[in-house]
Motif scaffolding. Structure first.
Motif, PDB file in Angstrom:
ATOM      1  N   ARG A 102      43.816  -2.120 -40.251  1.00  0.00           N
ATOM      2  CA  ARG A 102      43.285  -1.881 -38.858  1.00  0.00           C
ATOM      3  C   ARG A 102      41.526  -2.007 -39.303  1.00  0.00           C
ATOM      4  NH1 ARG A 102      45.800   3.847 -36.230  1.00  0.00           N
ATOM      5  NH2 ARG A 102      43.550   3.241 -34.990  1.00  0.00           N
ATOM      6  N   GLY A 103      41.665  -1.833 -40.579  1.00  0.00           N
ATOM      7  CA  GLY A 103      40.235  -1.448 -41.018  1.00  0.00           C
ATOM      8  C   GLY A 103      39.748   0.427 -40.873  1.00  0.00           C
ATOM      9  N   LYS A 104      39.139  -0.103 -41.327  1.00  0.00           N
ATOM     10  CA  LYS A 104      38.392   0.409 -41.451  1.00  0.00           C
ATOM     11  C   LYS A 104      37.018   1.344 -40.082  1.00  0.00           C
ATOM     12  CE  LYS A 104      33.850   3.734 -43.343  1.00  0.00           C
ATOM     13  NZ  LYS A 104      32.968   3.806 -44.460  1.00  0.00           N
ATOM     14  N   PRO A 105      37.981   2.194 -39.493  1.00  0.00           N
ATOM     15  CA  PRO A 105      37.285   3.139 -38.054  1.00  0.00           C
ATOM     16  C   PRO A 105      35.936   2.782 -37.919  1.00  0.00           C
ATOM     17  CG  PRO A 105      38.349   4.568 -39.097  1.00  0.00           C
ATOM     18  CD  PRO A 105      38.042   3.835 -40.325  1.00  0.00           C
ATOM     19  N   VAL A 106      35.878   2.493 -36.357  1.00  0.00           N
ATOM     20  CA  VAL A 106      33.895   2.372 -36.073  1.00  0.00           C
ATOM     21  C   VAL A 106      33.905   3.729 -35.930  1.00  0.00           C
ATOM     22  CG1 VAL A 106      32.457   1.038 -34.495  1.00  0.00           C
ATOM     23  CG2 VAL A 106      34.296   0.049 -35.662  1.00  0.00           C
ATOM     24  N   THR A 107      32.891   4.519 -36.668  1.00  0.00           N
ATOM     25  CA  THR A 107      32.508   5.580 -35.317  1.00  0.00           C
ATOM     26  C   THR A 107      31.042   5.203 -35.418  1.00  0.00           C
ATOM     27  OG1 THR A 107      31.430   6.461 -38.053  1.00  0.00           O
ATOM     28  CG2 THR A 107      33.721   7.019 -37.398  1.00  0.00           C
ATOM     29  N   ARG A 108      30.353   6.587 -34.200  1.00  0.00           N
ATOM     30  CA  ARG A 108      29.380   6.118 -33.724  1.00  0.00           C
ATOM     31  C   ARG A 108      29.047   8.162 -33.263  1.00  0.00           C
ATOM     32  NH1 ARG A 108      29.340   2.342 -28.295  1.00  0.00           N
ATOM     33  NH2 ARG A 108      29.844   0.182 -29.577  1.00  0.00           N
ATOM     34  N   THR A 109      27.337   7.919 -33.423  1.00  0.00           N
ATOM     35  CA  THR A 109      27.004   9.209 -33.745  1.00  0.00           C
ATOM     36  C   THR A 109      26.084   9.840 -32.417  1.00  0.00           C
ATOM     37  OG1 THR A 109      26.179   9.643 -35.852  1.00  0.00           O
ATOM     38  CG2 THR A 109      25.377  10.878 -34.766  1.00  0.00           C
TER      39      THR A 109
ATOM     40  N   VAL B  92      25.509  17.637 -34.266  1.00  0.00           N
ATOM     41  CA  VAL B  92      26.211  16.332 -33.906  1.00  0.00           C
ATOM     42  C   VAL B  92      26.811  15.842 -34.433  1.00  0.00           C
ATOM     43  CG1 VAL B  92      24.806  14.071 -35.558  1.00  0.00           C
ATOM     44  CG2 VAL B  92      23.199  16.560 -34.829  1.00  0.00           C
ATOM     45  N   VAL B  93      27.883  15.911 -33.822  1.00  0.00           N
ATOM     46  CA  VAL B  93      29.068  15.145 -34.214  1.00  0.00           C
ATOM     47  C   VAL B  93      28.973  13.406 -34.553  1.00  0.00           C
ATOM     48  CG1 VAL B  93      30.075  16.479 -32.662  1.00  0.00           C
ATOM     49  CG2 VAL B  93      29.703  14.627 -31.873  1.00  0.00           C
ATOM     50  N   GLU B  94      30.172  12.546 -34.744  1.00  0.00           N
ATOM     51  CA  GLU B  94      30.763  11.319 -35.211  1.00  0.00           C
ATOM     52  C   GLU B  94      31.627  11.427 -34.229  1.00  0.00           C
ATOM     53  OE1 GLU B  94      30.657  10.587 -38.882  1.00  0.00           O
ATOM     54  OE2 GLU B  94      28.359   9.769 -39.666  1.00  0.00           O
TER      55      GLU B  94
ATOM     56  N   ALA C 228      21.401  13.380 -40.054  1.00  0.00           N
ATOM     57  CA  ALA C 228      19.764  12.961 -40.502  1.00  0.00           C
ATOM     58  C   ALA C 228      18.937  13.193 -39.866  1.00  0.00           C
ATOM     59  CB  ALA C 228      19.636  11.397 -40.133  1.00  0.00           C
ATOM     60  N   PRO C 229      17.437  12.613 -40.024  1.00  0.00           N
ATOM     61  CA  PRO C 229      16.365  13.965 -39.898  1.00  0.00           C
ATOM     62  C   PRO C 229      16.268  13.734 -38.444  1.00  0.00           C
ATOM     63  CG  PRO C 229      15.688  13.199 -41.868  1.00  0.00           C
ATOM     64  CD  PRO C 229      16.586  12.566 -41.264  1.00  0.00           C
ATOM     65  N   GLU C 230      16.293  12.613 -37.929  1.00  0.00           N
ATOM     66  CA  GLU C 230      16.357  12.151 -36.230  1.00  0.00           C
ATOM     67  C   GLU C 230      16.898  12.525 -35.363  1.00  0.00           C
ATOM     68  OE1 GLU C 230      17.189   8.556 -33.435  1.00  0.00           O
ATOM     69  OE2 GLU C 230      16.970   8.069 -35.261  1.00  0.00           O
ATOM     70  N   TRP C 231      18.397  13.308 -35.864  1.00  0.00           N
ATOM     71  CA  TRP C 231      19.009  13.736 -35.190  1.00  0.00           C
ATOM     72  C   TRP C 231      19.087  15.072 -35.181  1.00  0.00           C
ATOM     73  CZ3 TRP C 231      22.567  11.653 -31.808  1.00  0.00           C
ATOM     74  CH2 TRP C 231      22.596   9.843 -31.601  1.00  0.00           C
ATOM     75  N   ALA C 232      18.588  15.168 -36.634  1.00  0.00           N
ATOM     76  CA  ALA C 232      17.827  16.869 -36.804  1.00  0.00           C
ATOM     77  C   ALA C 232      17.400  17.021 -35.300  1.00  0.00           C
ATOM     78  CB  ALA C 232      17.541  17.677 -37.497  1.00  0.00           C
ATOM     79  N   ARG C 233      16.909  16.699 -35.566  1.00  0.00           N
ATOM     80  CA  ARG C 233      15.472  16.537 -34.167  1.00  0.00           C
ATOM     81  C   ARG C 233      15.982  16.725 -33.083  1.00  0.00           C
ATOM     82  NH1 ARG C 233      12.693  13.171 -37.870  1.00  0.00           N
ATOM     83  NH2 ARG C 233      12.517  11.463 -36.624  1.00  0.00           N
TER      84      ARG C 233
END
Length: 357
Positions: free
Chosen positions: A71-78, A135-137, A153-158
């Motif tokens: 399956r490999g490393k799972p793809v995640t998104r924020t 913020v979640v993944e 990350a700073p962008e998501w913190a804003r």
């Protein structure tokens, strides 16, 4: 089912059914083999069952590792998420497990509800509050797999500070599917079939005796007979209350007569032998119905404690029939540390002679 989730395909449906059946079958054979080895006192069969169980577990671990590697490393998104509710579910350490009810708001799909659990440090716990943004993944192919990002990350913190989200409807809630139902069913069927196969292979030896103790097959001929019964289980003993009399009754039913020429008893076995056409009036024979079995454990204790044998690990009772002027004799022998001693008792269990070490 779509082709984007190969891991789900590998853990459900026919593949899971076959995998569960094979694993359950091997486990059933292994467990039944170990039990049969203990009952029949066959060490090779016991070791074979234990070895098969070890091999089965090893193969399953290898297969699971191969599936994960494929399956490999799972793809995640924020994404941003709205805390609908949260509740601590235990823990007394610095990290407290907390169950979160979230509305996840991905940038490329509709918002949805999900429940997830995560350990939170006691210092950070006040920063999480209902209707607060975090913020979640998440995994696009398995959206119920959600992890809170504690240091975004700073962008998501804003974005957490400036953006708000509405609660998603309850109908949008996602949860992990029940993946193991087919595998469990196949495993259960395989377990039963594997165990039944082993029991059928050894049914002659396992079920040869209808009495209360375990059994071994008796042998007989047209003129003589011999039979023995072995108690099953590592903690069972002929010295258990009522065991000797019950076993004697079982042997009487098996050989078809209560009068025998020889009777021997040790920790796990009672054996008799005699002549099929022998005397039926009890003369020069041992009548299994008349022996004081309830007194035998006391005679064994007496022999162990008073005859001078250190660490008497083994004992044996031989009942010798009357011969000429000699009355029936119950002989109790004990051995240990290279030494041997014995005592004799009459038909009423009274000690008549001692032969100390």
């Amino acid at each position: 089912m779509g082709t984007t989730d190969s891991g789900l395909q590998e853990t459900t449906g026919p593949i899971a059914l076959i995998r569960g059946f094979l694993a359950g079958g091997a486990t059933g054979v292994a467990l039944a083999g170990m039990v049969s080895g203990v009952v029949l006192e066959r060490v090779p069969l016991l070791l074979l069952g234990a070895g098969l169980q070890v091999v089965t577990v090893t193969v399953l671990l290898i297969v699971d590792s191969w599936i994960k590697a494929r399956r490999g490393k799972p793809v995640t998104r924020t994404a941003l998420a709205l805390i609908e509710d949260l509740r601590a579910i235990g823990g007394e350490s610095a990290n407290v497990p907390v169950r979160f009810d979230l509305t996840v708001v991905p940038d490329d799909r509709s918002a949805y509800r999900v429940t997830t659990s995560q350990s939170v440090n006691l210092v950070d716990l006040p920063t999480y509050r209902p209707q607060g943004m975090i913020v979640v993944e998440y995994r696009p192919d398995e959206p119920w797999e959600v992890e809170i990002v504690t240091r975004p990350a700073p962008e998501w913190a804003r974005r957490v500070e400036t953006e708000k989200a509405d609660s998603a409807p309850e109908s949008s809630r996602v949860a992990a599917p029940v993946r193991s139902r087919a595998g469990c069913f196949g495993g259960l069927v395989g377990l039963v079939i594997g165990a039944v196969v082993v029991v059928l292979l050894f049914r002659g030896e396992l079920f040869a005796d209808d009495g209360p103790a375990g059994s071994k097959p008796s042998s007989s001929s047209s003129t003589t007979f011999s039979s023995s019964t072995t108690v099953s289980g590592p903690t069972s003993s002929m010295l258990d209350i009522g065991r000797m009399r019950d076993t004697a009754e079982s042997l009487t039913a098996r050989v078809g007569t209560p009068t025998v020429a020889d009777l021997t008893i040790d920790e796990h076995r009672m054996a008799v032998s005699g002549e099929a056409g022998g005397p039926q009036d009890g003369m020069h024979a041992v009548d299994l119905r008349t022996l004081p079995y309830e007194l035998f454990p006391g005679l064994v204790r007496e022999a162990r404690n008073t005859l001078g044998v250190r660490d008497p690990g083994a004992w044996r009772i031989d009942v010798e029939p009357a011969s000429g002027e000699r009355a029936l004799t119950i002989r109790v022998s004990v051995t240990g540390g290279g030494a041997k001693a014995s005592l004799e008792a009459d038909a009423q269990g009274r000690i008549t002679k001692r032969h100390p070490n």
